[in-house]
Design a protein around this motif. Structure first.
Motif, PDB file in Angstrom:
ATOM      1  N   PHE A   1      11.156  13.937 -29.126  1.00  0.00           N
ATOM      2  CA  PHE A   1       9.682  13.262 -29.302  1.00  0.00           C
ATOM      3  C   PHE A   1       9.577  12.230 -30.599  1.00  0.00           C
ATOM      4  O   PHE A   1       9.079  10.671 -30.304  1.00  0.00           O
ATOM      5  N   THR A   2       9.319  12.806 -31.578  1.00  0.00           N
ATOM      6  CA  THR A   2       8.981  12.238 -32.698  1.00  0.00           C
ATOM      7  C   THR A   2       9.652  11.378 -33.005  1.00  0.00           C
ATOM      8  O   THR A   2       8.951  10.104 -33.682  1.00  0.00           O
ATOM      9  N   GLY A   3      11.222  11.690 -32.564  1.00  0.00           N
ATOM     10  CA  GLY A   3      12.301  10.616 -33.346  1.00  0.00           C
ATOM     11  C   GLY A   3      11.938   9.516 -32.272  1.00  0.00           C
ATOM     12  O   GLY A   3      13.020   7.812 -33.229  1.00  0.00           O
ATOM     13  N   ARG A   4      11.579   9.230 -31.475  1.00  0.00           N
ATOM     14  CA  ARG A   4      11.213   7.798 -30.946  1.00  0.00           C
ATOM     15  C   ARG A   4       9.457   7.368 -31.130  1.00  0.00           C
ATOM     16  O   ARG A   4       9.075   6.364 -31.164  1.00  0.00           O
ATOM     17  N   ILE A   5       9.028   8.297 -31.183  1.00  0.00           N
ATOM     18  CA  ILE A   5       7.264   7.749 -30.979  1.00  0.00           C
ATOM     19  C   ILE A   5       6.662   8.309 -32.053  1.00  0.00           C
ATOM     20  O   ILE A   5       5.520   7.296 -31.759  1.00  0.00           O
ATOM     21  N   CYS A   6       6.550   8.480 -32.568  1.00  0.00           N
ATOM     22  CA  CYS A   6       5.917   8.790 -34.248  1.00  0.00           C
ATOM     23  C   CYS A   6       6.053   7.777 -34.868  1.00  0.00           C
ATOM     24  O   CYS A   6       6.951   6.756 -35.215  1.00  0.00           O
ATOM     25  N   PRO A   7       4.150   7.517 -35.174  1.00  0.00           N
ATOM     26  CA  PRO A   7       4.569   6.052 -36.162  1.00  0.00           C
ATOM     27  C   PRO A   7       5.489   6.411 -37.974  1.00  0.00           C
ATOM     28  O   PRO A   7       5.382   5.151 -38.161  1.00  0.00           O
ATOM     29  N   ALA A   8       5.529   7.688 -37.667  1.00  0.00           N
ATOM     30  CA  ALA A   8       6.408   8.048 -38.951  1.00  0.00           C
ATOM     31  C   ALA A   8       4.853   7.317 -40.433  1.00  0.00           C
ATOM     32  O   ALA A   8       6.216   7.428 -40.923  1.00  0.00           O
ATOM     33  N   PRO A   9       4.146   8.525 -40.091  1.00  0.00           N
ATOM     34  CA  PRO A   9       3.310   8.426 -41.611  1.00  0.00           C
ATOM     35  C   PRO A   9       3.788   9.510 -42.773  1.00  0.00           C
ATOM     36  O   PRO A   9       3.619   8.272 -44.208  1.00  0.00           O
ATOM     37  N   CYS A  10       5.311  10.016 -42.463  1.00  0.00           N
ATOM     38  CA  CYS A  10       6.243  10.546 -43.619  1.00  0.00           C
ATOM     39  C   CYS A  10       6.110   9.197 -44.601  1.00  0.00           C
ATOM     40  O   CYS A  10       7.522   9.037 -45.623  1.00  0.00           O
ATOM     41  N   GLU A  11       7.341   8.061 -43.472  1.00  0.00           N
ATOM     42  CA  GLU A  11       7.947   7.034 -44.506  1.00  0.00           C
ATOM     43  C   GLU A  11       6.735   5.734 -45.105  1.00  0.00           C
ATOM     44  O   GLU A  11       7.248   5.590 -46.099  1.00  0.00           O
TER      45      GLU A  11
END
Lengths: 287, 185
Positions: free
Chosen positions: A92-102
């Motif tokens: 799920f997160t690999g598709r729709i997370c806005p990725a604050p990690c990046e």
């Protein structure tokens, strides 16, 4: 850090989209995964910082440098085990997370961040393809009976963890299927719904019992549910939309976004539109 | 679409696939910068213009726009009357304009969990914003045996925050039931 000079030698390269002129003709996902070789190259850009800020940028504290190194060295199954140790649903997160990690990647200071989200998706998608994602049933049962109200991502994560700890878990969902906004809000072109179905199948095999079309507090007394369980988790989401009470609000054709998205999601899945929330739904939208 | 966030973006992609003739997304805040000053924003989430795949599929975006009225004929919406606002959301003089629309979608976020039904009848205390009152250690509500997590506890947020809260809440429930837990937080 698999490759010491990775970030010096390899530029950021992320997943591309299929052309807009084609993808707007359907509701399927349109992200083109990187090749295995390219993904491993991207993972090698991770600098394995002394203080990896991505850990804290990520709300589930994914151990990103660890699985970047594993991906670079080809240890995909170990990478998946590590990823699953902090995140129940990386697909799920690999598709729709806005990725604050990046945003918090140290490489982002002077360069472009590691494609963390794409690597996460590559790990879990490979895991499902290879058959590495299997039900994890508890070694012993506790005899405790728990209920989770709401089958969105919070409720699903809680239910899966409780089941793996050996508790009986009953999930009560007011709509016809599990997923919450993942299913009824987010369009298929961003996340196809079979991804939710296969997780629900895994959770069912782990002992979670799903009760659909039950709106607790309306169809079933909340008090009875609490009395009948050793613990109850409320995970019903924040569904009340912000309204815009201006002149003309009552006109036909003015709708909440979530009604519109739910309607199309049900069309795509072939699901007859059931009830969403009866408390704020204006009666005039025809399905 | 009224609202410049991700829900509005999803409505754009869906409308384009439904073959809308034109799609416009309105945002009340000013247009953010194209790029952030990384040395000031890192490692935090920066405010910058974010263009989604749906935006690329064909949508007009307008910023600093405040809607004043839904305009209609015979009970059906035909457009919006709007004004321009400054960074403090104060109206610019003589900036009124209209936009034609056959469908207006309100994508301005979510204010709280729905209070009627579950929350009212389960009798848990709510915080000042109408979310279920519970901390992020115990995740327990004001009622014995009843816990809360995800958007229902913290208010609208990301899927990844929902997963975190679900996991942590499960660990708290397990510890509360068994006296100890092996579940990670």
């Amino acid at each position: 850090m698999g490759k010491v000079t990775g970030f010096l030698e390899i530029d950021r390269q992320d997943r591309k989209y299929k052309p807009a002129a084609d993808r707007i003709r359907h509701y399927d996902e349109f992200v083109i995964p990187l090749s295995e070789e390219a993904t491993r190259g991207q993972a090698s850009r991770c600098m394995d910082c002394g203080i990896p800020f991505c850990h804290n940028g990520c709300p589930v504290h994914n151990q990103i440098p660890d699985w970047n190194e594993l991906v670079y060295s080809g240890g995909w199954e170990d990478a998946l085990r590590n990823l699953h140790s902090t995140n129940n649903f990386p697909e799920f997160t690999g598709r729709i997370c806005p990725a604050p990690c990046e945003a918090s990647c140290t490489l982002n200071l002077q360069d472009q961040p590691v494609t963390i989200k794409s690597i996460e998706a590559a790990i879990i998608d490979r895991g499902f393809t290879e058959g590495w994602v299997v039900p994890l049933t508890p070694k012993h049962k506790t005899g405790k009976k728990t209920a989770v109200i709401g089958a969105g991502p919070a409720g699903l994560a809680a239910a899966q963890q409780l089941a793996r700890a050996g508790h009986d878990v009953h999930v009560y969902e007011k709509l016809a299927k599990a997923g919450g906004l993942l299913r009824y809000g987010i369009p298929d072109f961003k996340m196809e719904k079979h991804l939710i179905d296969r997780r629900v199948a895994q959770m069912t095999a782990e002992g979670v019992v799903f009760h659909y079309n039950v709106n607790v507090g309306v169809d079933l007394s909340a008090q009875d549910l609490i009395n009948g369980h050793d613990a109850v988790i409320l995970a019903g989401g924040a569904e009340k939309p912000r309204d815009l009470p201006l002149p003309g609000r009552e006109l036909d054709g003015v709708h909440y976004a979530m009604d519109f998205l739910t309607q199309q999601n049900c069309r795509v899945s072939g699901e007859p539109l059931g009830r969403t929330n009866p408390f704020w739904r204006p009666a005039k939208m025809s399905w | 679409m009224i609202g410049g966030g991700d829900t509005g973006s999803d409505c754009i992609g869906t409308s384009v696939r439904q073959r809308a003739l034109s799609v416009t997304q309105l945002e009340i805040m000013p247009r953010p910068p194209e790029k952030e000053n990384k040395l000031l924003t890192w490692p935090d989430w920066p405010l910058k213009l974010r263009t989604s795949s749906s935006h690329e599929e064909g949508a007009a975006r307008d910023f600093s726009v405040l809607t004043k009225e839904f305009v209609g004929e015979n009970g059906v919406v035909t457009g919006l009357r709007c004004v321009r606002v400054d960074g403090q959301m104060q109206e610019e003089p003589n900036s009124s304009f209209t936009i034609k629309a056959d469908l207006v979608l309100l994508a301005m976020g979510f204010v709280s969990p729905v209070r009627e039904g579950l929350l009212e009848t389960s009798g848990v205390n709510l915080d000042a914003r109408g979310n279920v009152a519970a901390d992020t250690r115990a995740y327990i509500s004001s009622r014995d045996k009843v816990f809360a997590c995800g958007d229902m506890r913290r208010g609208q947020s990301l899927v990844v925050w929902a997963i975190r809260e679900g996991r942590q809440c499960a660990a708290s429930v397990d510890a509360w039931l068994m006296g100890d837990t092996d579940l990670p937080r």
